[in-house]
Each structure stands twice: as C-alpha cells, then as structure tokens.
Write an enzyme that holds these catalytic residues in place. Sequence first.
Site, mmCIF file in Angstrom:
data_model
loop_
_atom_site.group_PDB
_atom_site.id
_atom_site.type_symbol
_atom_site.label_atom_id
_atom_site.label_comp_id
_atom_site.label_asym_id
_atom_site.label_seq_id
_atom_site.Cartn_x
_atom_site.Cartn_y
_atom_site.Cartn_z
ATOM 1 N N ARG A 1 -2.718 2.759 -3.424
ATOM 2 C CA ARG A 1 -3.151 2.699 -2.021
ATOM 3 C C ARG A 1 -4.675 2.812 -1.859
ATOM 4 N NH1 ARG A 1 -1.406 4.786 3.302
ATOM 5 N NH2 ARG A 1 -2.899 6.290 4.082
ATOM 6 N N GLU B 1 0.226 -2.406 12.319
ATOM 7 C CA GLU B 1 1.065 -2.183 11.133
ATOM 8 C C GLU B 1 2.119 -3.277 11.111
ATOM 9 O OE1 GLU B 1 0.889 0.315 8.831
ATOM 10 O OE2 GLU B 1 -0.335 1.863 9.775
HETATM 11 O O1 0X9 Z 1 -2.142 6.349 7.601
HETATM 12 C C1 0X9 Z 1 -2.835 5.337 7.804
HETATM 13 O O2 0X9 Z 1 -3.972 5.223 7.372
HETATM 14 C C2 0X9 Z 1 -2.236 4.181 8.613
HETATM 15 N N1 0X9 Z 1 -0.863 3.986 8.254
HETATM 16 S S1 0X9 Z 1 -0.478 3.372 6.769
HETATM 17 O O3 0X9 Z 1 0.943 3.448 6.617
HETATM 18 N N2 0X9 Z 1 -0.868 1.834 6.727
HETATM 19 O O4 0X9 Z 1 -1.209 4.075 5.771
HETATM 20 C C3 0X9 Z 1 -2.328 4.492 10.078
HETATM 21 C C4 0X9 Z 1 -3.716 4.725 10.578
HETATM 22 C C5 0X9 Z 1 -3.803 4.989 12.045
HETATM 23 N N3 0X9 Z 1 -5.119 5.378 12.451
HETATM 24 C C6 0X9 Z 1 -5.613 6.641 12.294
HETATM 25 N N4 0X9 Z 1 -4.880 7.634 11.940
HETATM 26 N N5 0X9 Z 1 -6.873 6.826 12.574
HETATM 27 ZN ZN ZN Z 2 -2.430 1.188 5.638
#
Ligand code: 0X9
Ligand code: ZN
Length: 419
Positions: A238, A382
Amino acid sequence: MYFKFVVLAAFCCIATSAEFTSYEGHKVYDIKPENTVHQELLARLAQNDVYDFFTLPRVLGLSARVLVQPEQQAEFEQTLQAAQLPYEVVNENFGETVAEERMQNNFFRNLRSSSRSSISFSAYQRYDAINSYLDQLAENYPSRVNLKTIGKSYGGLALRTITITNGDGNTNKKVILLDAGIHAREWIAPAGALYVIQQLVENFEENSHLLETYDWVILPVVNPDGYEYTHTNTRMWRKTRKPASKSCVGTDANRNFDFHWGEVGASSSACSDTYKGASAFSEPETQALRDLMHSLTGRAKFYLTLHSYGNYLLYPWGYTSALPDTWEDIDEVAQAGAAAIKSGTGTDYTVGSSTNVLYAAAGGSDDYAFAAAGIPISITMELPAAGNGFNPAPSKIEELVRETWLGIKAMAEKVEQKY
Ligand code: 0X9
Ligand code: ZN
C-alpha cells in the site's frame, strides 16, 4: 474452464516465480457489525497490524473486509464468534485469486480493448506503459496535451502530470486536479485516471464542453515505486518504498500530508500499513503533490483523488467528525457524481465526510488540498471492487472505468457550472 486452462498453461512459469508474495491460504472475511459494540471491536482489531483491513466503514449495515494470514485465522474467528459478530469467509484462498489475476493480466496486457482506444483497459498497465501512452498523446495532440515531470519517487521514477486543454491558448483557466495511485495496490484507480485522460484527449469532440473554461491536470500514478512493487513482488503493498526503519519499508502517503498530521487514524510504527512517516511530507511523492497543489492555488477549483475500494465519495474532514463550513457545496458535487452513476449503471455510492462514513484518518491529501491549498471542492473517490474481494478482475476494468467516468464527468460539470 477451457479459457482458464489456456491462460494457466500460457503463464504458469511467470505466475510461480519465487519473488512474488504468495498469499497462500490467506482468507478474506466479510464482517457485518450490527451495533456499536461490534464496531468498537472491529476498530480495535484494525489497530493490529497483522490484520489487513481492506475497508472498515463506520456506517452500520456496510461490511468491513479483512485479509487474514493462516496463522491468525483461528484466533481471529474465535474473537468474532465470542462477540457474536456476523462474518463470512468470502475468499478461502486469496493466493489463488492473486495468482489468477496476475495470469489474466499478463495475458490481456498486450491485447487491444474492445473499444478503439489507444491504451487497453483489458489489463492493468505497468508504469512504463502508462508513460508511453502519455508520450504518445503528447506527440499526437501537441496543441491540447502538455506533459510535466513534477518530481521523482524515492526510487527515481518520474512523477508525471498531463495537462489537458482545448488548445485555445488561454493559460489562465480554472483547473480540475485529478490524481490516482497514491495507494500502490489500488490498481483500478490509475486505470480510472487513464480513462479520464483518454476521454478528454482522444474523445475530445464529445467532451470539449469540459475543457471550455477549465484545464485538467492529471497525475495518474502518485506512488509509482509502490505501484510497480505490487506488480513485481507483493500484490497488497500500500505504501511508498522508502525505508522507514531498519526492518520496515514505506509510509502511507495518505497519512503524510501536513494537516493535523498524525493526530488520528495514522500509525507511528514504521511497519504499519498506515505509517504516517517520520515527519509530515517525509516522502518525495507527497512533497511533489503538495507543490503541484500549491502551484495551482487560485486556479484549481476541484481536487479529486482516486482510491479503492468501497463505492464512496468522501470529503473533508478526514481528521475530525466535524464538517467544514462549506460542506454543502462539496456534498452537492459529490451527490451529482453518485446520482449520475446510479442512473447510468445502478451502482450505489455512499456520500459523506471521510470521518463520518469511513473512519477518522488525518494527513490525507484531500484535507490538505482543501485546507492548505485552498481548493474549494476536494473529494476522495473510492472505486468499487466489483465483487472480487479487493480489486476488480481485469475483465471488469473497462466496465468499471466507464462507470467511474460517468460520476467524474457529472462532478466536473457541476463544479464548472458553480465556479
Ligand atoms: O484510508 C485512506 O487513506 C482512504 N481509504 S483507502 O481504503 N483507499 O485506504 C480514505 C481516505 C479518506 N480521506 C481522509 N481520511 N483524509
Ligand atoms: Zn486508498
């Protein structure tokens, strides 16, 4: 069946190469919390780095999905059972899924897609192929396409943007800034960005209205080191690829932006998948994106960052459950995207603030774009997993990116009409 055999036979040797993380026997669990006690337990489990939460929504009724390695499965299931938390194993052997995806992807990579596009959406493209496509567009459409290298990844790969205009020579238009691939494993996101590029450049006649008063600046792969690593080594990687400690590599670039950095939903452990980094903007990739945002301050009205998975259109804040004063403006844009997708394909998207519908996580690019770079509409999209646990199968890419485009186009139209 026959098809599967041919593909397996053709790519047996690539697929079994020793350098790939196998994920043999890893299971994917779909978990549906029914009350706040269940939700709290899941949030606690998510703190444990041995479990890989693909998604963990806050909204009751939406499932969490977790990848669990063989040694942890018994204890994990006992914990869920003891709490009477309903779960289902949706993938008995994630290793097989990953191997099959790799084989299909290799097979289709060189085939043309059914449309007349000059890049194929029948397979997930490698970084080099994405660059070649950008180069080809710049060569074929010099009056409407401009490429820039805005920085380099830790591993030395160019971070390349494509600026798309209608070629009228006006260099001071408003801007839509789109990026993808900040999280390495979310392969459908760069594919979505490439489809947007293709539509705006190669299908210009149909989409020219989107380029009348706006230019588009697109960074299709924010984290190329990670992206390549997911293709060559570890499918579910990731983070970035800069060493973070003696034994662990990578920072979660979407926890590395300097806005309430590290306050919530980000780890201080270098080995965690949500590691916030040694300091805000410790990564060359986030520095480059930050500088790009600031270079567009004033002109940029809409920042859209593509991720997967879970069918969400998320907006600030990600660091608190409070909403920004102007949340209704952002909500209106996101709702327009969700409505266009719903009426186009029937797919549901959940719209809301990141913290309220997903989870609190500070240091995201969306909060930074909104608060620090002054971009009034900032949204994280998403994309769906399309029934495949985490990532759509290569055969679903084209359908998915077309659907995504419906939403992006509708959001862009709304922004362009309002700003
Ligand atoms: O966790 C994240 O970074 C994002 N989801 S993921 O499943 N693609 O990893 C969501 C990010 C949403 N934005 C913030 N939390 N600022
Ligand atoms: Zn992500």
